[in-house]
Design a protein around this motif. Structure first.
Motif, mmCIF file in Angstrom:
data_model
loop_
_atom_site.group_PDB
_atom_site.id
_atom_site.type_symbol
_atom_site.label_atom_id
_atom_site.label_comp_id
_atom_site.label_asym_id
_atom_site.label_seq_id
_atom_site.Cartn_x
_atom_site.Cartn_y
_atom_site.Cartn_z
ATOM 1 N N TYR A 72 -16.906 -2.176 -23.122
ATOM 2 C CA TYR A 72 -16.323 -1.424 -22.219
ATOM 3 C C TYR A 72 -14.792 -1.880 -21.797
ATOM 4 N N PHE A 73 -14.201 -2.714 -22.578
ATOM 5 C CA PHE A 73 -12.859 -3.067 -21.989
ATOM 6 C C PHE A 73 -11.922 -1.925 -21.768
ATOM 7 N N ASP A 74 -11.792 -1.055 -22.832
ATOM 8 C CA ASP A 74 -11.135 0.224 -22.442
ATOM 9 C C ASP A 74 -11.541 0.938 -21.300
ATOM 10 N N THR A 75 -12.512 0.992 -21.059
ATOM 11 C CA THR A 75 -13.112 1.981 -19.938
ATOM 12 C C THR A 75 -12.502 1.226 -18.654
ATOM 13 N N ILE A 76 -13.117 -0.164 -18.551
ATOM 14 C CA ILE A 76 -12.559 -0.826 -17.276
ATOM 15 C C ILE A 76 -10.982 -0.558 -17.013
ATOM 16 N N LEU A 77 -10.082 -0.908 -18.162
ATOM 17 C CA LEU A 77 -8.909 -0.927 -18.008
ATOM 18 C C LEU A 77 -8.236 0.732 -17.589
ATOM 19 N N ARG A 78 -8.856 1.722 -18.053
ATOM 20 C CA ARG A 78 -8.421 2.872 -17.918
ATOM 21 C C ARG A 78 -8.969 3.275 -16.165
ATOM 22 N N LEU A 79 -10.212 2.983 -15.951
ATOM 23 C CA LEU A 79 -10.647 3.158 -14.613
ATOM 24 C C LEU A 79 -9.852 2.202 -13.375
ATOM 25 N N GLY A 80 -9.676 1.174 -14.110
ATOM 26 C CA GLY A 80 -9.030 0.010 -13.096
ATOM 27 C C GLY A 80 -7.567 0.613 -12.789
ATOM 28 N N GLY A 81 -6.778 1.188 -13.915
ATOM 29 C CA GLY A 81 -5.475 1.455 -13.717
ATOM 30 C C GLY A 81 -5.453 2.901 -13.016
ATOM 31 N N ALA A 82 -6.558 3.592 -13.055
ATOM 32 C CA ALA A 82 -6.434 4.852 -12.442
ATOM 33 C C ALA A 82 -6.663 4.540 -10.735
ATOM 34 N N VAL A 83 -7.411 3.918 -10.482
ATOM 35 C CA VAL A 83 -7.674 3.660 -9.017
ATOM 36 C C VAL A 83 -6.342 2.773 -8.575
ATOM 37 N N PHE A 84 -5.689 1.891 -9.254
ATOM 38 C CA PHE A 84 -4.522 1.341 -8.756
ATOM 39 C C PHE A 84 -3.369 2.069 -8.412
ATOM 40 N N LEU A 85 -3.095 3.077 -9.561
ATOM 41 C CA LEU A 85 -2.002 3.772 -9.499
ATOM 42 C C LEU A 85 -2.165 5.027 -8.354
ATOM 43 N N THR A 86 -3.400 5.368 -8.290
ATOM 44 C CA THR A 86 -3.727 6.358 -7.130
ATOM 45 C C THR A 86 -3.650 5.831 -5.731
ATOM 46 N N ILE A 87 -3.951 4.951 -5.511
ATOM 47 C CA ILE A 87 -3.886 4.141 -4.014
ATOM 48 C C ILE A 87 -2.643 3.986 -3.962
ATOM 49 N N MET A 88 -1.849 3.217 -5.012
ATOM 50 C CA MET A 88 -0.288 3.016 -4.700
ATOM 51 C C MET A 88 0.389 4.372 -4.696
ATOM 52 N N GLY A 89 0.139 5.664 -5.259
ATOM 53 C CA GLY A 89 0.854 6.833 -5.256
ATOM 54 C C GLY A 89 0.510 7.212 -3.766
ATOM 55 N N ILE A 90 -0.827 7.276 -3.390
ATOM 56 C CA ILE A 90 -1.032 7.869 -1.765
ATOM 57 C C ILE A 90 -0.319 7.060 -0.660
ATOM 58 N N ASN A 91 -0.409 5.826 -1.080
ATOM 59 C CA ASN A 91 0.262 4.841 0.209
ATOM 60 C C ASN A 91 1.920 5.232 0.008
ATOM 61 N N THR A 92 2.452 5.169 -1.186
ATOM 62 C CA THR A 92 4.029 5.653 -1.380
ATOM 63 C C THR A 92 4.278 7.001 -0.578
ATOM 64 N N ILE A 93 3.233 8.050 -0.866
ATOM 65 C CA ILE A 93 3.705 9.405 -0.381
ATOM 66 C C ILE A 93 3.330 9.436 1.264
ATOM 67 N N ARG A 94 2.447 8.643 1.630
ATOM 68 C CA ARG A 94 2.229 8.586 3.216
ATOM 69 C C ARG A 94 3.401 7.950 4.038
ATOM 70 N N LYS A 95 4.001 6.890 3.036
ATOM 71 C CA LYS A 95 5.091 6.324 3.866
ATOM 72 C C LYS A 95 6.428 6.665 3.379
ATOM 73 N N ALA A 96 6.573 7.842 2.967
ATOM 74 C CA ALA A 96 7.644 8.387 2.219
ATOM 75 C C ALA A 96 8.926 8.487 3.176
ATOM 76 N N ARG A 97 8.832 8.405 4.565
ATOM 77 C CA ARG A 97 10.127 8.740 5.163
ATOM 78 C C ARG A 97 10.692 7.120 5.329
ATOM 79 N N VAL A 98 11.947 7.158 5.440
ATOM 80 C CA VAL A 98 12.618 5.902 5.579
ATOM 81 C C VAL A 98 12.120 5.119 6.833
#
Length: 215
Positions: A72-98
């Motif tokens: 399940y290496f590929d599965t773990i990689l995809r799910l881990g990447g999905a979680v990491f990128l989604t959290i980073m994206g939401i955090n970036t949008i929340r703090k979008a203002r200068v």
């Protein structure tokens, strides 16, 4: 050094440049962090990307038979990447203002590790990057008929082009910061966050598709 060597250098450098300017998660991470924390943060992100790409290229050149077959290496990689990128994206949008830049680690090593990890993780958690390098390796060997030394020259030129282009992006992003108003920077952050979330959702979609097709 014959003409074929210089051809490999030219083609490798051109390929690396084209790969680098494709708008993706790494591109927007370079822009956003360079605007907030200076171009050296982009330099560190780029080093993480280059090390990750070097590993991918090494595996593409030597084959994958020596890599342990983790279940399940590929599965773990995809799910881990999905979680990491989604959290980073939401955090970036929340703090979008200068806003005032957040406190950075005091020690240079930990500052380096922070941004290096961002670049390495963004690159490693997208399986498409590995597939691209394997495909390019097959093309260089099978179509261009390059021997091992020429393939190495080609990939070194690729990595050099990627590194120089990414560092240039980070450098000029910081240089033009004074010309950007608050509204423009806010939208850069929102677009960056949207790209991160979109990439994360895509990875999750691909994994769900694999599960469904498996049944």
């Amino acid at each position: 050094m014959n003409w074929q060597f210089w051809e490999a250098i030219f083609l490798g450098f051109s390929s690396g440049f084209v790969m680098c300017i494709t708008l993706g998660a790494v591109f927007f991470a370079l822009i956003r962090n360079s605007l907030d924390y200076g171009w050296t943060s982009g330099l560190r992100i780029s080093l993480g990307v280059i090390i990750c790409d070097s590993i991918f290229i090494f595996v593409a050149l030597t084959g994958t038979s020596f890599i342990p077959n983790f279940p399940y290496f590929d599965t773990i990689l995809r799910l881990g990447g999905a979680v990491f990128l989604t959290i980073m994206g939401i955090n970036t949008i929340r703090k979008a203002r200068v806003q005032e830049t957040t406190a950075q680690p005091k020690r240079k090593f930990f500052r380096f590790l922070k941004y290096f990890s961002i670049g390495f993780t963004l690159n490693a958690t997208n399986p498409a990057n590995f597939i691209i390098w394997v495909s390019v390796s097959a093309y260089v060997k099978g179509v261009l008929k390059y021997a091992l030394d020429l393939r190495i020259a080609y990939f070194v030129a690729c990595l050099l082009a990627i590194f120089l282009t990414q560092v240039s992006i980070a450098f000029f992003a910081q240089r033009i910061k004074r010309f950007l108003n608050e509204n423009v920077i806010m939208w850069i952050n929102r677009v960056s966050g949207g790209v991160f979330v979109g990439t994360g959702v895509y990875l999750l979609y691909r994994q769900l598709e694999i599960w469904i097709m498996g049944h």
